[in-house]
Design an enzyme around this catalytic site. Structure first.
Site, PDB file in Angstrom:
ATOM      1  N   TYR A   1     -16.093 -24.035 -64.597  1.00  0.00           N
ATOM      2  CA  TYR A   1     -15.612 -23.607 -63.283  1.00  0.00           C
ATOM      3  C   TYR A   1     -14.334 -22.794 -63.458  1.00  0.00           C
ATOM      4  CZ  TYR A   1     -18.837 -27.171 -61.457  1.00  0.00           C
ATOM      5  OH  TYR A   1     -19.944 -27.941 -61.172  1.00  0.00           O
TER       6      TYR A   1
ATOM      7  N   GLY B   1     -30.422 -23.882 -44.271  1.00  0.00           N
ATOM      8  CA  GLY B   1     -31.680 -23.260 -43.859  1.00  0.00           C
ATOM      9  C   GLY B   1     -32.154 -23.677 -42.482  1.00  0.00           C
TER      10      GLY B   1
END
Length: 290
Positions: free
Chosen positions: A69, A219
């Site tokens: 990261y 979604g």
């Protein structure tokens, strides 16, 4: 219920990782405290540190990161913000993914590389032992026995306390467990993406921590006016909070690690532990997600 200065991750209950690390189940994922594409420095470094400090202040004692990261940025910022760590704070990290640029990831599981990355994570996190080290991905070019063999040696040397895996299926967990004790699995999982139901069930059966990355539904299921949105409004909550609350009730071994760069959003996520629905309400939401 969306935000509160009195929020506390203790409301999410606890789980004991590896038999000796007790953590509050609502954790924090530190992937987003980096630049765009999980690459480079964040736009607001001090803001990122403020979120980390507020997380611990609000009872979050399980923070998940990875050497990839940034790369390196997230681990370094965690140490700058929190070291020396408060008693009971567990920092989990991962190794085994290399970075070639923004949003680019390539698995490398060679023993000598993983050995180097563990040593670097120890240095960046400012710890003598990593509480939970996780193989970020199994490298298809390297037998997992080789990758985890060096990790087991580092564990025996006292540099790693516990070992976990990421993005694996039950057969891969079984194979890994023949090399070293596996105490956690971190897979993509949320209410609208449940491809790893078998892994959740496996972890529940064996009392292995299941750490869902991307824990918030998205979604069609999460769209305005949908089943999740309607239920959230009924309970004076957000879709994100309902998504996290569902994970907490799905299995007692699930440790959600929502990430954010906003203190307000952090507190909202922690408050998800207070969202309670009936069994019938959860069933209706799960049915709509199929």
């Amino acid at each position: 219920m969306t935000t509160s200065t009195a929020v506390n991750a203790k409301a999410s209950g606890t789980f004991v990782i590896g038999g000796d690390l007790t953590v509050n189940r609502m954790g924090y994922g530190a992937m987003r405290i980096t630049g765009d594409g999980i690459w480079g420095e964040p736009k607001d470094i001090e803001g990122a540190k403020k979120v980390l400090r507020r997380a611990v202040e609000a009872g979050v004692n399980f923070i998940d990161t990875a050497d990839a990261y940034g790369p390196e940025v997230s681990e370094r910022l965690i140490a700058e913000a929190l070291a020396p760590y408060a008693k009971g704070v567990v920092i989990a990290t991962k190794g085994g993914l290399t970075r070639q640029g923004p949003n680019e990831w390539l698995p490398v599981g060679r023993p000598e590389y993983l050995n180097q990355q563990v040593e670097m994570s120890l240095r960046r996190l400012k710890v003598e032992r990593i509480d939970l080290w996780q193989l970020h991905r199994i490298d298809p070019k390297v037998p997992v026995e080789d990758s985890l063999g060096v990790i087991k040696r580092l564990q025996e040397q006292g540099k790693i306390r516990h070992v976990g895996l990421s993005e694996v299926k039950p057969k891969e967990i079984d194979r890994a467990r023949k090399v070293v004790d596996i105490v956690s699995v971190q897979n993509l999982y949320n209410l609208s993406d449940r491809q790893h139901e078998d892994v959740v069930d496996y972890c529940t059966k064996h009392n292995i921590a299941f750490i869902p990355w991307f824990p918030v539904a998205s979604g069609k299921l999460a769209k305005p006016g949908g089943k999740l949105d309607t239920a959230a409004k009924t309970h004076n909550a957000t879709v994100s909070q309902l998504s996290l609350a569902w994970l907490l009730q799905r299995s007692p071994v699930i440790l959600p690690i929502p990430g954010t760069t906003s203190v307000e959003h952090l507190e909202e996520n922690i408050a998800a532990a207070d969202v309670k629905l009936s069994t019938d309400e959860w069933k209706a939401i799960e049915h709509s997600a199929k």
